[in-house]
Enzyme design. Structure first.
Site, PDB file in Angstrom:
ATOM      1  N   GLY A  10       0.822  -1.215   0.000  1.00 37.55           N
ATOM      2  CA  GLY A  10       0.000   0.000   0.000  1.00 37.55           C
ATOM      3  C   GLY A  10       0.849   1.255   0.000  1.00 37.55           C
ATOM      4  O   GLY A  10       0.651   2.154   0.823  1.00 37.55           O
ATOM      5  N   ASN A  12       1.261   3.442  -2.610  1.00 33.58           N
ATOM      6  CA  ASN A  12       0.976   4.422  -3.671  1.00 33.58           C
ATOM      7  C   ASN A  12       0.304   5.684  -3.129  1.00 33.58           C
ATOM      8  O   ASN A  12      -0.085   6.551  -3.890  1.00 33.58           O
ATOM      9  CB  ASN A  12       0.134   3.804  -4.788  1.00 33.58           C
ATOM     10  CG  ASN A  12      -1.169   3.232  -4.261  1.00 33.58           C
ATOM     11  OD1 ASN A  12      -1.473   3.369  -3.081  1.00 33.58           O
ATOM     12  ND2 ASN A  12      -1.923   2.598  -5.129  1.00 33.58           N
ATOM     13  N   GLY A  14      -0.571   8.166   0.789  1.00 32.45           N
ATOM     14  CA  GLY A  14      -0.481   8.363   2.232  1.00 32.45           C
ATOM     15  C   GLY A  14       0.883   8.046   2.836  1.00 32.45           C
ATOM     16  O   GLY A  14       1.934   8.357   2.259  1.00 32.45           O
ATOM     17  N   ILE A  15       0.854   7.403   3.986  1.00 36.49           N
ATOM     18  CA  ILE A  15       2.086   7.111   4.729  1.00 36.49           C
ATOM     19  C   ILE A  15       2.998   6.178   3.925  1.00 36.49           C
ATOM     20  O   ILE A  15       4.223   6.331   3.919  1.00 36.49           O
ATOM     21  CB  ILE A  15       1.724   6.460   6.093  1.00 36.49           C
ATOM     22  CG1 ILE A  15       0.875   7.433   6.932  1.00 36.49           C
ATOM     23  CG2 ILE A  15       2.972   6.052   6.850  1.00 36.49           C
ATOM     24  CD1 ILE A  15       0.211   6.800   8.149  1.00 36.49           C
ATOM     25  N   GLY A  16       2.372   5.228   3.233  1.00 31.75           N
ATOM     26  CA  GLY A  16       3.143   4.245   2.466  1.00 31.75           C
ATOM     27  C   GLY A  16       4.004   4.903   1.402  1.00 31.75           C
ATOM     28  O   GLY A  16       5.168   4.532   1.203  1.00 31.75           O
ATOM     29  N   SER A 139      -1.999   0.429  14.730  1.00 27.57           N
ATOM     30  CA  SER A 139      -2.615   1.708  15.082  1.00 27.57           C
ATOM     31  C   SER A 139      -2.926   1.744  16.576  1.00 27.57           C
ATOM     32  O   SER A 139      -3.182   0.701  17.187  1.00 27.57           O
ATOM     33  CB  SER A 139      -3.916   1.880  14.291  1.00 27.57           C
ATOM     34  OG  SER A 139      -4.674   2.915  14.875  1.00 27.57           O
ATOM     35  N   TYR A 165     -12.356  -1.799  12.855  1.00 23.45           N
ATOM     36  CA  TYR A 165     -11.040  -1.321  12.401  1.00 23.45           C
ATOM     37  C   TYR A 165     -10.027  -1.547  13.534  1.00 23.45           C
ATOM     38  O   TYR A 165      -8.925  -2.070  13.312  1.00 23.45           O
ATOM     39  CB  TYR A 165     -11.107   0.168  12.029  1.00 23.45           C
ATOM     40  CG  TYR A 165      -9.741   0.749  11.692  1.00 23.45           C
ATOM     41  CD1 TYR A 165      -9.102   0.417  10.502  1.00 23.45           C
ATOM     42  CD2 TYR A 165      -9.093   1.608  12.582  1.00 23.45           C
ATOM     43  CE1 TYR A 165      -7.847   0.938  10.205  1.00 23.45           C
ATOM     44  CE2 TYR A 165      -7.840   2.130  12.290  1.00 23.45           C
ATOM     45  CZ  TYR A 165      -7.222   1.791  11.102  1.00 23.45           C
ATOM     46  OH  TYR A 165      -5.968   2.286  10.812  1.00 23.45           O
TER      47      TYR A 165
HETATM   48  N1  LIG Z   1      -3.572   7.890   8.821  1.00 18.78           N
HETATM   49  C1  LIG Z   1      -3.641   7.618  10.094  1.00 18.78           C
HETATM   50  O1  LIG Z   1      -3.952   8.490  10.934  1.00 18.78           O
HETATM   51  C2  LIG Z   1      -3.316   6.274  10.604  1.00 18.78           C
HETATM   52  C3  LIG Z   1      -3.369   6.043  11.980  1.00 18.78           C
HETATM   53  C4  LIG Z   1      -3.065   4.787  12.463  1.00 18.78           C
HETATM   54  C5  LIG Z   1      -2.716   3.782  11.582  1.00 18.78           C
HETATM   55  N2  LIG Z   1      -2.690   4.006  10.239  1.00 18.78           N
HETATM   56  C6  LIG Z   1      -2.307   2.911   9.363  1.00 18.78           C
HETATM   57  O2  LIG Z   1      -1.315   3.353   8.458  1.00 18.78           O
HETATM   58  C7  LIG Z   1      -1.345   2.572   7.270  1.00 18.78           C
HETATM   59  C8  LIG Z   1      -1.318   3.492   6.051  1.00 18.78           C
HETATM   60  O3  LIG Z   1      -2.521   4.233   6.027  1.00 18.78           O
HETATM   61  P1  LIG Z   1      -2.650   5.675   5.399  1.00 18.78           P
HETATM   62  O4  LIG Z   1      -3.108   6.556   6.470  1.00 18.78           O
HETATM   63  O5  LIG Z   1      -1.458   6.026   4.647  1.00 18.78           O
HETATM   64  O6  LIG Z   1      -3.908   5.430   4.456  1.00 18.78           O
HETATM   65  P2  LIG Z   1      -4.075   5.581   2.861  1.00 18.78           P
HETATM   66  O7  LIG Z   1      -3.526   6.859   2.384  1.00 18.78           O
HETATM   67  O8  LIG Z   1      -5.502   5.285   2.613  1.00 18.78           O
HETATM   68  O9  LIG Z   1      -3.154   4.425   2.320  1.00 18.78           O
HETATM   69  C9  LIG Z   1      -3.512   3.087   2.468  1.00 18.78           C
HETATM   70  C10 LIG Z   1      -2.797   2.286   1.434  1.00 18.78           C
HETATM   71  O10 LIG Z   1      -3.240   0.939   1.556  1.00 18.78           O
HETATM   72  C11 LIG Z   1      -3.619   0.497   0.277  1.00 18.78           C
HETATM   73  N3  LIG Z   1      -4.606  -0.567   0.291  1.00 18.78           N
HETATM   74  C12 LIG Z   1      -5.863  -0.557   0.761  1.00 18.78           C
HETATM   75  N4  LIG Z   1      -6.472  -1.728   0.493  1.00 18.78           N
HETATM   76  C13 LIG Z   1      -5.583  -2.483  -0.159  1.00 18.78           C
HETATM   77  C14 LIG Z   1      -5.613  -3.766  -0.735  1.00 18.78           C
HETATM   78  N5  LIG Z   1      -6.714  -4.526  -0.730  1.00 18.78           N
HETATM   79  N6  LIG Z   1      -4.506  -4.269  -1.324  1.00 18.78           N
HETATM   80  C15 LIG Z   1      -3.395  -3.510  -1.399  1.00 18.78           C
HETATM   81  N7  LIG Z   1      -3.300  -2.276  -0.901  1.00 18.78           N
HETATM   82  C16 LIG Z   1      -4.388  -1.765  -0.293  1.00 18.78           C
HETATM   83  C17 LIG Z   1      -4.169   1.735  -0.401  1.00 18.78           C
HETATM   84  O11 LIG Z   1      -4.245   1.520  -1.786  1.00 18.78           O
HETATM   85  P3  LIG Z   1      -5.274   2.372  -2.727  1.00 18.78           P
HETATM   86  O12 LIG Z   1      -4.597   3.674  -2.949  1.00 18.78           O
HETATM   87  O13 LIG Z   1      -5.394   1.545  -3.929  1.00 18.78           O
HETATM   88  O14 LIG Z   1      -6.542   2.538  -1.942  1.00 18.78           O
HETATM   89  C18 LIG Z   1      -3.129   2.742   0.028  1.00 18.78           C
HETATM   90  O15 LIG Z   1      -1.987   2.651  -0.771  1.00 18.78           O
HETATM   91  C19 LIG Z   1      -2.602   1.732   7.362  1.00 18.78           C
HETATM   92  O16 LIG Z   1      -2.254   0.426   7.789  1.00 18.78           O
HETATM   93  C20 LIG Z   1      -3.420   2.404   8.460  1.00 18.78           C
HETATM   94  O17 LIG Z   1      -4.275   1.503   9.111  1.00 18.78           O
HETATM   95  C21 LIG Z   1      -2.982   5.248   9.745  1.00 18.78           C
END
Ligand SMILES: NC(=O)c1ccc[n+]([C@@H]2O[C@H](COP(=O)([O-])OP(=O)(O)OC[C@H]3O[C@@H](n4cnc5c(N)ncnc54)[C@H](OP(=O)(O)O)[C@@H]3O)[C@@H](O)[C@H]2O)c1
Length: 613
Positions: A10, A12, A14-16, A139, A165
């Site tokens: 993941g 592409n 956000g954090i990734g 998280s 979640y």
């Molecule tokens: N943001 C926060 O405040 C926060 C807080 C605590 C934990 N987290 C954790 O941090 C991690 C990154 O989250 P983020 O905040 O950066 O969110 P994000 O911007 O929504 O990024 C999530 C990534 O996961 C990918 N993904 C979702 N479903 C998938 C699937 N079926 N197969 C492959 N990839 C998939 C998304 O791909 P698409 O672009 O195709 O959707 C996207 O690249 C997550 O594990 C989240 O639970 C985030």
């Protein structure tokens, strides 16, 4: 770091995406494992530009599908690269209930189960690399959650977005702890840590307009930036910072090591989560529908053969009735589209036939046996004695398989797997080793139970002998469920009237086939740890007390070797220098690169009915 490789799921957005930039700056190869290739390519361009590192590659991984996870691993392994860092970053927070391709609640399926499978399938790659490290992006929301181990994947009725979640993220934390403990127990060098990346305004929240459009924009000054989260993941992945030296199996909040919730530390639940995850994945290892078969009933052996033939494996079905076996071969080939299926004659009621079978196998010159499935079994047999004069259930179900296995051992790959198809019917059985009572002569249920007890005793003693010799061959036994096959044809009333009435309580033959095939091929039993285990279908279970006493296994082994006139010492491939090609056994996802041979006995559900009780 030019020779290092990092996989980020993941990545592409956000954090990734920020983590990909941070890792790419170290001039390692970064593999962006994403579901949307178009979005991934655009992000990769950005990552390359920001890091000045061209070695950033997009690979398809949709954690919504276990098949996609397997294909990703297969494609990655085909690239023949090392793997130093795995960052399980992808995550999803759904606003309404939905399910993955395999039918699991989406957050549980994507955030936990998909990563669970991915990580397990990549462990061998990580182990073979220098300083391997895994980061699990969890998280803080795990802290309010707990788990009902028997209801991990909730239904639409039970679903509640935020708590579920949190539960999926609790699975992440608990998985990281359990993984580290299992790796440590094996003396592995892999380091695992999990983290809360901070609260970052990303697409994660886009199903919650209030947070996404109102609260977060206002609170942005006080929130973590994606780059800070990325730095935290980067630091945990590299592990070079002084405060991270020797730190493993811990939980972090952004950069600080903190305590995770009390629930997350429950070791028994961590273990149960692991086993349940294996079980859930294994059940679906081969999504087959045997019902699309043409013609008659499948016995467990044929159902197993169909499942196995779906893999790129050379399959030999070993049957006493060659005409029936030829029909079965045709059916298995049609079903599986695998042309590498053939039958060889084997009558387990004749030592001579068993020896001839092994000679015919050698003459095929197709290499080592990688999987041996001792499936054949009789109950209320039409023959009372075997051609060597033994009561037929003891003679066929036990002695025949005992001799067959011993003769095949020198032809087996060093990490082959042997499955003994036993039965629940062993539970009430015991054996009296006094010469007066041995070999047993009981017909009917008593004799059947004893023969199935022998299957488990043999598995236990064989595993002990293999371990003693330093072999990696793994032996397990199982009860394949209670299935209506041709097995009970001797008991006409039960077969014709009772069985059909109770059929909905019985195991479906495809589930039995899956369970047996799983025990042979399944990648998620963490099979090196699961040795000499008795399974009830895919679930580790308890065999009876008699079978758990090593002296009984030893005694049966000694007596059986005298009866079949073979040495009580096992002969292995390396000790005989047998003229066989060495094959590398790998997990099924990469099996296409190997030459494998499966020997499955009695797969045609013919005159010798398959074991069903
Ligand atoms: N943001 C926060 O405040 C926060 C807080 C605590 C934990 N987290 C954790 O941090 C991690 C990154 O989250 P983020 O905040 O950066 O969110 P994000 O911007 O929504 O990024 C999530 C990534 O996961 C990918 N993904 C979702 N479903 C998938 C699937 N079926 N197969 C492959 N990839 C998939 C998304 O791909 P698409 O672009 O195709 O959707 C996207 O690249 C997550 O594990 C989240 O639970 C985030």
């Amino acid at each position: 770091m030019e020779d290092k490789v990092c996989i980020i799921t993941g990545s592409n957005d956000g954090i990734g995406k920020e983590t990909a930039k941070a890792m790419a700056k170290h001039m390692m190869k970064v593999i962006m494992a994403c579901r949307n290739m178009e979005k991934c390519e655009a992000a990769a361009k950005e990552v390359r530009a920001a890091s000045k590192n061209d070695d950033v590659v997009c690979m398809k991984l949709d954690l919504n599908s276990l098949q996609s996870v397997r294909e990703f691993v297969q494609n990655f392994k085909a690239m023949n690269l090392p793997l130093n860092y795995l960052i399980n970053n992808a995550g999803i927070w759904t606003g309404t209930h939905s399910t993955t391709e395999d039918g699991f609640e989406t957050m549980f399926g994507v955030n936990h189960l998909g990563h669970f499978l991915l990580t397990n399938l990549l462990l061998d790659k990580l182990e073979a690399s220098t300083n391997p490290r895994i980061v699990v992006v969890a998280s803080r929301s795990h802290a309010r959650a707990n788990l009902n181990i028997n209801n991990l994947s909730v239904s639409a009725k039970e679903y509640s977005s935020t708590p579920d979640y949190g539960r999926s993220k609790l699975c992440n934390v608990m998985f990281a702890y359990e993984l580290q403990r299992r790796l440590d127990a094996k003396g592995s060098k892999i380091v695992v840590n999990s983290l809360h990346p901070g609260v970052v305004h990303t697409n994660l929240f886009n199903t919650f307009p209030m947070l996404d459009k109102v609260v977060f924009p206002l609170a942005s000054l006080f929130m973590t930036k994606a780059t800070e989260s990325a730095e935290a993941s980067e630091a945990l992945a590299l592990g070079t910072a002084p405060h991270l030296q020797g730190v493993k199996g811990k939980y972090f909040s952004v950069k600080d090591q903190v305590e995770s919730s009390a629930f997350s530390k429950k070791v028994d639940i961590q273990r149960q989560l692991w086993e349940k995850s294996c079980e859930m994945i294994n059940k679906l290892l081969y999504r087959i529908n045997i019902k699309d078969k043409k013609g008659g009933n499948d016995g467990i052996g044929k159902a197993t053969a169909k499942v196995i033939a779906k893999q790129p494996i050379k399959l030999i079905i070993a049957c006493r009735n060659i005409d029936k076996a030829a029909d079965a071969v045709k059916e298995i080939k049609e079903y599986s589209n695998n042309d590498d299926v053939q039958c060889l004659k084997l009558d387990l009621g004749s030592f001579q036939s068993i020896r001839e079978f092994v000679e015919s196998y050698k003459q095929l010159n197709i290499g080592n046996v990688d999987y041996l499935i001792n499936n054949a079994g009789v109950y209320f047999s039409d023959t009372v004695l075997t051609s060597d004069g033994f009561e037929s259930m003891f003679g066929i179900n036990h002695l025949g398989h005992f001799l067959l296995t011993n003769l095949l051992l020198p032809l087996m790959s060093d990490d082959a797997r042997i499955v003994m198809v036993s039965s629940l019917a062993h539970q009430r059985a015991s054996l009296n080793f006094d010469d007066k009572h041995f070999p047993p002569k009981n017909n009917g249920f008593v004799g059947y139970g004893q023969s199935k007890l022998c299957n488990i005793l043999m598995a236990n003693e064989l595993q002990r002998k293999l371990d003693e010799r330093g072999s990696s061959i793994v032996v397990n036994s199982l009860h394949p469920g209670t299935v209506h096959t041709s097995f009970l044809k001797g008991l006409k009333i039960i077969d014709r009237f009772l069985w059909p009435i109770f059929s909905r309580f019985l195991t479906k033959v495809e589930d039995s086939g899956n369970a047996v095939a799983n025990l042979a091929l399944g990648e998620l039993l963490i099979y090196k740890d699961k040795k000499a285990i008795y399974f009830d279908l895919t679930k580790p279970s308890k065999s009876n007390t008699f079978s758990q006493q090593p002296k009984n296994s030893k005694e049966l082994w000694l007596k059986s070797s005298a009866l079949v006139q073979c040495s009580p010492e096992i002969t292995l491939n390396s000790t005989t220098g047998a003229d066989v090609t060495t094959t590398t056994i790998t997990i099924p996802t990469t099996i296409s690169t190997t030459t494998t041979t499966t020997v499955s006995t009695d797969s045609s559900s013919p005159t010798t009915p398959n074991t069903t009780l």
